[in-house]
Design an enzyme around this catalytic site. Structure first.
Site, short mmCIF file in Angstrom:
data_model
loop_
_atom_site.label_atom_id
_atom_site.label_comp_id
_atom_site.label_asym_id
_atom_site.label_seq_id
_atom_site.Cartn_x
_atom_site.Cartn_y
_atom_site.Cartn_z
CG ASP A 126 14.94 23.03 14.58
OD1 ASP A 126 15.52 23.94 15.46
OD2 ASP A 126 15.18 22.02 14.38
N PRO B 164 18.15 14.48 -8.73
CG PRO B 164 18.95 15.89 -10.43
CD PRO B 164 19.16 14.62 -9.59
CD GLU C 297 24.67 14.17 -18.43
OE1 GLU C 297 23.77 15.02 -18.64
OE2 GLU C 297 25.75 14.24 -18.13
NE ARG D 14 19.44 20.87 13.44
CZ ARG D 14 18.21 21.17 13.81
NH1 ARG D 14 17.19 20.50 13.24
NH2 ARG D 14 18.18 22.06 14.75
N1 ADE Z 1 22.18 15.09 -7.53
C1 ADE Z 1 22.24 16.12 -8.46
N2 ADE Z 1 21.47 17.22 -8.16
C2 ADE Z 1 20.60 16.80 -7.21
C3 ADE Z 1 19.85 17.31 -6.27
N3 ADE Z 1 19.19 18.61 -6.61
N4 ADE Z 1 19.34 16.34 -5.14
C4 ADE Z 1 19.58 15.32 -5.05
N5 ADE Z 1 20.74 14.87 -5.67
C5 ADE Z 1 21.39 15.59 -6.79
#
Ligand code: ADE
Length: 254
Positions: free
Chosen positions: A177, A97, A124, A162
């Protein structure tokens, strides 16, 4: 395109990879996905891939040794298909994230590589030395937190595959697309011409290709204007497009 996926949950991948367009792309040799279990690169009795964080706190941290060994082994044992290509240009992408947020232009960018590593984080977090000394790119699929990088890795594989020539049956491929042209895609209709009293637009049945093109462009602009006006700021628009958007702003075409 060769995808090398590194994960602690290899069992997540087969069902999706054995389905539909991705399955056919694999069968036709257009993509190859190899899923490597990081646990296979542990050497202790308990095959440990995680440990408690230095400094305390909750959760577990992915250990560096098995991740380094797994990726280094696979990249060294299987040199990239293009003989002149140095291993260093194989991107090593951590799904996290904290990464740059994945979008169609990143999918385009990554589709130019012949081979890439997708490293799925779990627990974590990962030991920071993996990020600093092994990973070359970090990608997030959106501003929310999942339990691991496996679903994000599948999303990257799908979006990138794709875009490769011949993966989609349609010769125009992915060029129309949503997002490909920087606009949301125009609406689609198929038979019957009337369903429960709702008609398909006459123009689409007219056989007049110039008119159909114009209608589709205007619909794409209209949709983007209504749903994702932020996209219009970043898209190249013609004078005719701008005029149409002006008419939307003044309310005459909404
Ligand atoms: N691992 C946990 N959450 C994630 C996300 N939003 N994007 C990529 N990998 C992740």
């Amino acid at each position: 395109m060769q995808f090398e996926v590194f994960t602690l949950l290899p069992e997540v991948f087969p069902s999706y990879l054995e389905t539909s367009i991705i399955k056919r792309a694999r069968e036709r040799g257009l993509i190859n996905v190899r899923v490597h279990n990081i646990r296979d690169y542990t050497h202790d009795k308990h095959h440990m891939t995680d440990d408690t964080p230095y400094g305390g706190g909750g959760g577990m941290v992915m250990k560096p040794e098995p991740v380094f060994e797994a990726i280094e082994t696979v990249l060294r044992l299987n040199p990239p298909q293009t003989p002149a290509e140095p291993a260093s240009i194989v991107p090593i992408i951590l799904l996290t994230p904290q990464g740059r947020v994945f979008d169609q232009s990143i999918a385009q960018e990554l589709s130019q590589y012949p081979r890439m590593v997708l490293l799925c984080g779990r627990y974590e977090g990962i030991d920071e030395r993996i990020r600093e000394h092994l990973v070359t790119d970090e990608i997030s699929i959106g501003d929310y937190v999942l339990t691991g990088g496996e679903l994000p890795a599948l999303i990257l594989i799908d979006a990138i595959a794709r875009l490769l020539p011949e993966v989609l049956g349609d010769p125009t491929g992915a060029q129309d697309d949503s997002h490909a042209m920087g606009l949301l895609e125009y609406p689609h209709y198929t038979r019957p011409p009337e369903f429960r009293g709702w008609k398909a637009p006459d123009v689409l049945l007219s056989g007049d290709h110039a008119k159909i093109e114009k209608w589709r462009r205007e619909q794409a602009l209209l949709r983007t204007f209504n749903k994702r006006p932020d996209m219009l700021e970043k898209t190249e628009l013609t004078k005719i497009d701008l005029k149409f958007i002006e008419s939307l702003k003044s309310g005459s075409k909404r």
